[in-house]
Write a protein that holds these residues in place. Structure first.
Motif, PDB file in Angstrom:
ATOM      1  N   HIS A 138       0.909  -1.184  -0.111  1.00 44.69           N
ATOM      2  CA  HIS A 138       0.053   0.089   0.030  1.00 44.69           C
ATOM      3  C   HIS A 138       0.888   1.050   0.059  1.00 44.69           C
ATOM      4  N   VAL A 139       1.885   1.310   0.955  1.00 43.73           N
ATOM      5  CA  VAL A 139       2.621   2.374   0.886  1.00 43.73           C
ATOM      6  C   VAL A 139       3.535   2.752  -0.619  1.00 43.73           C
ATOM      7  N   GLU A 140       3.870   1.574  -1.085  1.00 44.06           N
ATOM      8  CA  GLU A 140       4.518   1.959  -2.311  1.00 44.06           C
ATOM      9  C   GLU A 140       3.356   2.626  -3.517  1.00 44.06           C
ATOM     10  N   GLU A 141       2.103   1.855  -3.499  1.00 43.82           N
ATOM     11  CA  GLU A 141       1.281   2.128  -4.047  1.00 43.82           C
ATOM     12  C   GLU A 141       0.863   3.790  -4.055  1.00 43.82           C
ATOM     13  N   MET A 142       0.774   4.306  -2.897  1.00 41.39           N
ATOM     14  CA  MET A 142       0.704   5.665  -2.608  1.00 41.39           C
ATOM     15  C   MET A 142       1.604   6.509  -3.372  1.00 41.39           C
ATOM     16  N   PHE A 143       2.864   6.035  -3.224  1.00 37.56           N
ATOM     17  CA  PHE A 143       3.728   6.797  -4.136  1.00 37.56           C
ATOM     18  C   PHE A 143       3.706   6.903  -5.439  1.00 37.56           C
ATOM     19  N   PHE A 144       3.384   5.583  -5.896  1.00 34.14           N
ATOM     20  CA  PHE A 144       3.094   5.593  -7.378  1.00 34.14           C
ATOM     21  C   PHE A 144       2.051   6.272  -7.615  1.00 34.14           C
ATOM     22  N   LYS A 154      -4.860  16.187  -3.647  1.00 35.83           N
ATOM     23  CA  LYS A 154      -4.950  14.633  -3.642  1.00 35.83           C
ATOM     24  C   LYS A 154      -3.395  14.185  -3.606  1.00 35.83           C
ATOM     25  N   ARG A 155      -2.468  14.776  -4.151  1.00 37.87           N
ATOM     26  CA  ARG A 155      -1.032  14.223  -4.007  1.00 37.87           C
ATOM     27  C   ARG A 155      -0.777  14.412  -2.492  1.00 37.87           C
ATOM     28  N   LYS A 156      -1.039  15.462  -1.922  1.00 37.14           N
ATOM     29  CA  LYS A 156      -0.641  15.646  -0.550  1.00 37.14           C
ATOM     30  C   LYS A 156      -1.311  14.456   0.323  1.00 37.14           C
ATOM     31  N   LYS A 157      -2.651  13.988  -0.273  1.00 36.20           N
ATOM     32  CA  LYS A 157      -3.285  13.044   0.754  1.00 36.20           C
ATOM     33  C   LYS A 157      -2.548  11.564   0.564  1.00 36.20           C
ATOM     34  N   PHE A 158      -2.070  11.386  -0.814  1.00 34.34           N
ATOM     35  CA  PHE A 158      -1.293  10.152  -0.940  1.00 34.34           C
ATOM     36  C   PHE A 158       0.066  10.210  -0.432  1.00 34.34           C
ATOM     37  N   LEU A 159       0.406  11.256  -0.092  1.00 39.04           N
ATOM     38  CA  LEU A 159       2.012  11.280   0.485  1.00 39.04           C
ATOM     39  C   LEU A 159       2.000  11.605   2.102  1.00 39.04           C
ATOM     40  N   THR A 160       0.631  11.456   2.645  1.00 40.70           N
ATOM     41  CA  THR A 160       0.678  11.615   4.161  1.00 40.70           C
ATOM     42  C   THR A 160       0.389  10.118   4.854  1.00 40.70           C
ATOM     43  N   PHE A 161       1.008   9.886   5.715  1.00 38.68           N
ATOM     44  CA  PHE A 161       1.102   8.483   6.230  1.00 38.68           C
ATOM     45  C   PHE A 161       1.055   8.897   7.967  1.00 38.68           C
ATOM     46  N   ALA A 162      -0.069   8.093   8.776  1.00 37.05           N
ATOM     47  CA  ALA A 162      -0.227   8.456  10.023  1.00 37.05           C
ATOM     48  C   ALA A 162       0.070   6.889  10.784  1.00 37.05           C
ATOM     49  N   VAL A 163       0.537   6.916  11.795  1.00 33.47           N
ATOM     50  CA  VAL A 163       0.793   5.698  12.840  1.00 33.47           C
ATOM     51  C   VAL A 163       0.173   6.123  14.178  1.00 33.47           C
ATOM     52  N   CYS A 164      -0.895   5.297  14.358  1.00 29.20           N
ATOM     53  CA  CYS A 164      -1.449   5.391  15.648  1.00 29.20           C
ATOM     54  C   CYS A 164      -0.730   4.530  16.670  1.00 29.20           C
ATOM     55  N   GLY A 165      -0.306   5.262  17.742  1.00 31.29           N
ATOM     56  CA  GLY A 165       0.212   4.434  18.913  1.00 31.29           C
ATOM     57  C   GLY A 165       1.854   4.886  19.136  1.00 31.29           C
ATOM     58  N   LYS A 181      10.868   6.867   3.007  1.00 29.91           N
ATOM     59  CA  LYS A 181      10.510   7.961   1.978  1.00 29.91           C
ATOM     60  C   LYS A 181      11.533   8.362   1.034  1.00 29.91           C
ATOM     61  N   LYS A 182      12.771   8.389   1.539  1.00 33.33           N
ATOM     62  CA  LYS A 182      14.062   8.723   0.916  1.00 33.33           C
ATOM     63  C   LYS A 182      14.067   7.904  -0.543  1.00 33.33           C
ATOM     64  N   HIS A 183      14.079   6.489  -0.454  1.00 30.81           N
ATOM     65  CA  HIS A 183      14.473   5.951  -1.703  1.00 30.81           C
ATOM     66  C   HIS A 183      12.952   5.662  -2.595  1.00 30.81           C
ATOM     67  N   LEU A 184      12.041   5.705  -1.861  1.00 35.84           N
ATOM     68  CA  LEU A 184      10.860   5.934  -2.664  1.00 35.84           C
ATOM     69  C   LEU A 184      10.337   7.039  -3.271  1.00 35.84           C
ATOM     70  N   SER A 185      10.661   8.211  -2.813  1.00 39.50           N
ATOM     71  CA  SER A 185      10.811   9.486  -3.407  1.00 39.50           C
ATOM     72  C   SER A 185      11.597   9.527  -4.549  1.00 39.50           C
ATOM     73  N   GLU A 186      12.801   8.871  -4.402  1.00 35.92           N
ATOM     74  CA  GLU A 186      13.706   8.997  -5.304  1.00 35.92           C
ATOM     75  C   GLU A 186      13.324   7.922  -6.608  1.00 35.92           C
ATOM     76  N   LYS A 187      12.521   6.835  -6.379  1.00 29.45           N
ATOM     77  CA  LYS A 187      12.125   5.952  -7.184  1.00 29.45           C
ATOM     78  C   LYS A 187      11.226   6.312  -8.048  1.00 29.45           C
ATOM     79  N   TYR A 188      10.109   7.148  -7.624  1.00 26.32           N
ATOM     80  CA  TYR A 188       8.812   7.807  -8.272  1.00 26.32           C
ATOM     81  C   TYR A 188       8.935   9.178  -8.717  1.00 26.32           C
ATOM     82  N   GLY A 189      10.194   9.654  -8.463  1.00 30.60           N
ATOM     83  CA  GLY A 189      10.437  11.183  -9.004  1.00 30.60           C
ATOM     84  C   GLY A 189       9.753  12.171  -7.885  1.00 30.60           C
ATOM     85  N   ILE A 190       9.588  11.892  -6.786  1.00 33.70           N
ATOM     86  CA  ILE A 190       8.926  12.975  -5.896  1.00 33.70           C
ATOM     87  C   ILE A 190       9.806  13.566  -4.991  1.00 33.70           C
ATOM     88  N   ASP A 191       9.412  14.685  -4.560  1.00 37.34           N
ATOM     89  CA  ASP A 191      10.609  15.622  -3.694  1.00 37.34           C
ATOM     90  C   ASP A 191      10.005  15.029  -2.386  1.00 37.34           C
TER      91      ASP A 191
END
Length: 641
Positions: A138-144, A154-165, A181-191
């Motif tokens: 799922h995380v990789e799908e959000m970056f994709f 919409k882009r911001k919503k895809f790139l927001t991740f929350a961990v409860c606890g 987030k570093k290597h996934l951003s590089e992989k999908y061309g995201i800042d």
């Protein structure tokens, strides 16, 4: 009829109970032990965040149950128990029934949503292998999706991740996302500055199992800040929707990703058995891990609720193992009519990682940073070795160090850098040729016929001792003359052998001839001054009386090593022996500095260069399969996957 012991669950507690029972009854044919789990593998629950956060590969958190109990008195059955008839002592699945005389329930727990609206329907949990894979994908799908989304919101919503606890699992999961987030951003061309990660905690403090406020502040102020994680304390979640998280104070976080690690409760199966439980569905047990309802039914691990003067039994790995052990030894005591073992809580500390390089640990002394991460790895090494021996020890090293990607190891990517083995083939052939030349030369020099192994130190001692004795008595003078003659004979013999060597190698091809004859400036002197005392003792007491047999073994070994390296056969073994022989020859004082490259050459080839353009490519897979099927090998875990 044998006494039947059944363990439900291949959890930490279940595996420990199975291993303990095997030790107790491995020679007793009147006892039958069965472990039942719906999955064929034991899951390393403490490492789930690594797979979910793209640090390690999925296989790193699974250990095959059949391999764990190979050659042991524990039958592994893959089935899912649906119901238990405690009166008839029968377990039922969809298609099978299993009778028991003693039962251990160690089926694990599940997420506790505390009645939060929408959480069970829309939040991701991290409490199983399947959960970790689902989050990972799922995380990789959000970056994709974000990579081709032009709408900012919409882009911001895809790139927001929350961990409860803010417990161990939540902090570790947030840390992994902070790194991923570093290597996934590089992989999908995201800042990567577009990526937002929240760790949301309802209380005013995270990591409540740690005593030290300083350690907690280290996580909050140092590690979280470095990874760009936003910590929201005193922030209870009151509602979860498909694309948002609503906090008690009214704030709304727009996200498609909420990972719920806020708490756990007894799984529906265990809590629904009709046994006496606490408010979280955990089965109440006595000091022997027996349930309050049936004395032949035990509960262990997260399924059990136990409390003594040391407090409530926590839901951690060490507690699970200890309770599984207690249940097993008390079943054995009941069968053997001996005294039961009272459960004692004895924990060695807590560790929590924040990403791959930083951690905090309280193991009797408080540490943080790189050293705390080292302690965490050492604990994992220890557990893996206990469960799966050398095999699992090696698997852990491969997953955590040798096959790690994006430098996400606490030693960076230094151990994971690799190159194809075919680059080592020329070097392997050359080292093999040199060992072969060494062996053939010694045959011509007469090493198979007369003693040749002596150290310059030993010879000097003989000559010096003889000279001193000559000053005192005529008999000693005669001894000195004798020694002198021996030394002269040795020199003459060495000179003759040298002449033979020159003649032997005089017809080699030009470049090979240069290798044999050429001596770089400053070389030719013994690499060691005095031979170490222990080596001199070995030469005098063990080698000298049997010089020719030892020499023969040495010559044969050199020739075999040379031929095997040239053919690429048993390359790992021959390279390792090459290193050991080089050290041994050096310690005898019989070599100069030219031998050093044999040592480093052996190290360079020890990884198995014979798997490329060598016989190992064909032979090793066959040998590995046959080796791993040998009973004692499987039982002792003396094989690699």
């Amino acid at each position: 009829m044998p006494t039947k012991i059944v363990i439900i669950g291949g959890s930490y507690a279940g595996v420990k109970a199975g291993k303990t029972l095997h030790k107790k009854f491995k020679d007793n044919d009147d006892v039958q032990i069965t472990l039942i789990d719906k999955n064929p593998y034991h899951t390393l629950m403490t490492e789930l965040h690594e797979v979910a956060g793209h640090r390690t590969e999925p296989d790193s958190i699974k250990i095959d149950l059949f391999k764990i109990f190979a050659g042991r008195k524990v039958d592994v059955v893959i089935d899912e128990i649906r119901d238990i008839d405690f009166e008839k002592q029968v377990l039922r699945s969809d298609g099978n029934e299993y009778s028991y005389d003693y039962l251990i329930i160690a089926a694990g727990n599940e997420a506790n949503f505390f009645g939060t609206k929408g959480a069970e329907e829309h939040a991701f949990t991290l409490w199983s292998y399947e959960d970790a894979i689902r989050i990972r994908q799922h995380v990789e799908e959000m970056f994709f999706k974000a990579s081709y989304e032009n709408d900012y919101e919409k882009r911001k919503k895809f790139l927001t991740f929350a961990v409860c606890g803010g417990g161990f699992t939540g902090v570790e999961m947030a840390g992994e996302l902070g790194e991923a987030k570093k290597h996934l951003s590089e992989k999908y061309g995201i800042d990567k500055s577009e990526v937002t990660i929240y760790n949301i905690e309802a209380l005013d403090r995270i990591l409540n199992m740690l005593e030290s406020d300083d350690q907690v502040r280290t996580v909050e102020d140092k590690y979280y800040r470095r990874l760009g994680i936003e910590l929201l304390k005193n922030s209870m979640i009151v509602e979860v929707t498909e694309d948002s998280v609503v906090l008690e104070r009214g704030e709304v976080i727009d996200t498609y990703t909420l990972i719920w690690t806020a708490g756990i409760k007894n799984c529906k199966f265990s809590s629904g058995l009709g046994l006496d439980t606490d408010k979280f569905g955990r089965i109440r047990v006595n000091e022997y891990m027996q349930t309050m309802n049936y004395m032949n039914v035990y509960a262990a691990g997260d399924n059990a609720q136990y409390e003594d003067e040391d407090g409530r039994m926590p839901q951690i790995v060490e507690a699970a193992e200890q309770s599984g052990h207690t249940a097993a030894v008390n079943i054995a005591a009941d069968i053997e009519k001996s005294e039961k073992h009272v459960h004692r809580q004895n924990y060695h500390g807590f560790m929590v990682s924040v990403g791959s390089r930083k951690a905090v640990a309280d193991t009797g002394f408080k540490t943080s940073g790189w050293f705390a991460m080292l302690i965490k790895h050492m604990v994992n090494f220890y557990y893996g070795f206990l469960v799966g021996g050398l095999r699992q020890f090696w698997n852990y090293i491969r997953h955590e160090f040798f096959h790690i990607k994006h430098k996400r190891s606490f030693v960076g990517g230094h151990f994971s850098k690799a190159s194809p083995n075919f680059w080592l083939v020329p070097f392997r052939l050359w080292l093999g040729f040199m060992w072969l030349v060494e062996g053939v030369k010694k045959v011509d020099e007469g090493w198979l016929r007369e003693p040749k192994m002596f150290s310059s130190t030993a010879l000097n001692r003989i000559i010096q001792g003889a000279g001193n004795a000559a000053d005192s008595t005529a008999g000693a003078t005669q001894a000195a003359e004798t020694v002198t003659e021996v030394a002269a004979d040795a020199v003459s013999s060495a000179t003759g052998a040298a002449d033979g060597v020159v003649e032997t190698v005089s017809n080699l091809p030009g470049f090979a001839q240069w290798v044999v004859n050429h001596s770089p400036q400053g070389w030719g002197q013994p690499i060691m001054g005095d031979v170490p005392g222990f080596m001199q003792w070995i030469i005098d007491k063990i080698v000298a009386p049997y010089a020719v047999p030892f020499q023969t073994m040495m010559v044969v070994a050199e020739i075999i090593i040379g031929l095997c390296l040239i053919a690429g056969l048993f390359t790992f073994l021959c390279s390792a022996i090459s290193v050991v022989m080089t050290v041994g020859i050096t310690l005898t004082g019989m070599s100069d500095a030219t031998i050093i490259w044999y040592f480093f050459g052996g190290i360079a080839l020890v990884a198995g260069s014979g798997s490329t353009f060598g016989l190992d490519y064909y032979l090793m897979p066959i040998l590995k399969r046959r080796w791993s099927k040998i009973g004692i090998v499987r039982k002792s875990y003396l094989y690699f996957d």
